[in-house]
Write an enzyme that holds these catalytic residues in place. Structure first.
Site, short mmCIF file in Angstrom:
data_model
loop_
_atom_site.label_atom_id
_atom_site.label_comp_id
_atom_site.label_asym_id
_atom_site.label_seq_id
_atom_site.Cartn_x
_atom_site.Cartn_y
_atom_site.Cartn_z
CB CYS A 100 30.52 15.57 -19.44
SG CYS A 100 30.44 15.82 -21.21
CB CYS A 137 31.97 13.22 -21.81
SG CYS A 137 32.60 14.90 -21.90
#
Length: 173
Positions: A99, A96
């Site tokens: 993230c 991600c």
């Protein structure tokens, strides 16, 4: 009318490699906590598409983030539910991009709120049961727990100030 013939002499070009490199003057931009930017030239491929400028950041040797400990299914009860302090849990995955963007912010907050708030990371790919239990549908998602109960959730790579305002509601700063 007189007809004129135009003779054009064209030199045969030398053999060239299949990739032509366009010369570029890289712009020098400074990034936070970096010595500077090193740029690679734009490369034009036969397809006509261009590669962009490659940016490399060299840290200045100072500590830029704090490593946030992981929480798993086996440690969830003791670290989150039974914690005497409020707990911030970042639900994330290794693939991600957002993230990775929020990770240094969580590390910084973990260090700033040390002794007032416990911060942990939960990898949703490795612990899908807990992610499902709390209805995680987007990552990163940060949840605040107090006395073992979910109190608040912030979804997405938000500014640090957004997380601080959510945290401050539960730690009584």
């Amino acid at each position: 009318m007189a007809s004129s013939a135009l003779a054009v002499s064209v030199a045969k070009p030398a053999a060239s490699p299949p990739v032509a490199v366009a010369a570029v003057t890289p712009q020098r931009r400074l990034l936070p906590q970096c010595r500077g930017v090193r740029a690679a030239p734009v490369v034009r491929l036969r397809s006509g598409r261009a590669r962009g400028v490659s940016v490399v950041c060299a840290a200045q040797g100072q500590e830029t983030s704090f490593q946030v400990p992981d929480v798993t299914k086996s440690t969830w009860q003791s670290l989150v539910v039974e914690s005497e302090l409020p707990v911030l849990v970042e639900f994330w995955a290794s693939w991600c991009g957002p993230c990775k963007m929020i990770d240094p912010v969580i590390g910084k907050l973990s260090k700033e709120y040390e002794g007032k708030l416990n911060c942990y990371k939960l990898n949703t790919d490795e612990n899908p049961d807990i992610a499902t239990q709390f209805g995680i549908r987007s990552i990163p998602t940060m949840m605040i727990f107090k006395n073992g109960e979910k109190k608040d959730a912030v979804i997405g790579a938000v500014p640090e100030s957004t997380l601080v305002s959510s945290i401050d509601k539960y730690i009584g700063r």
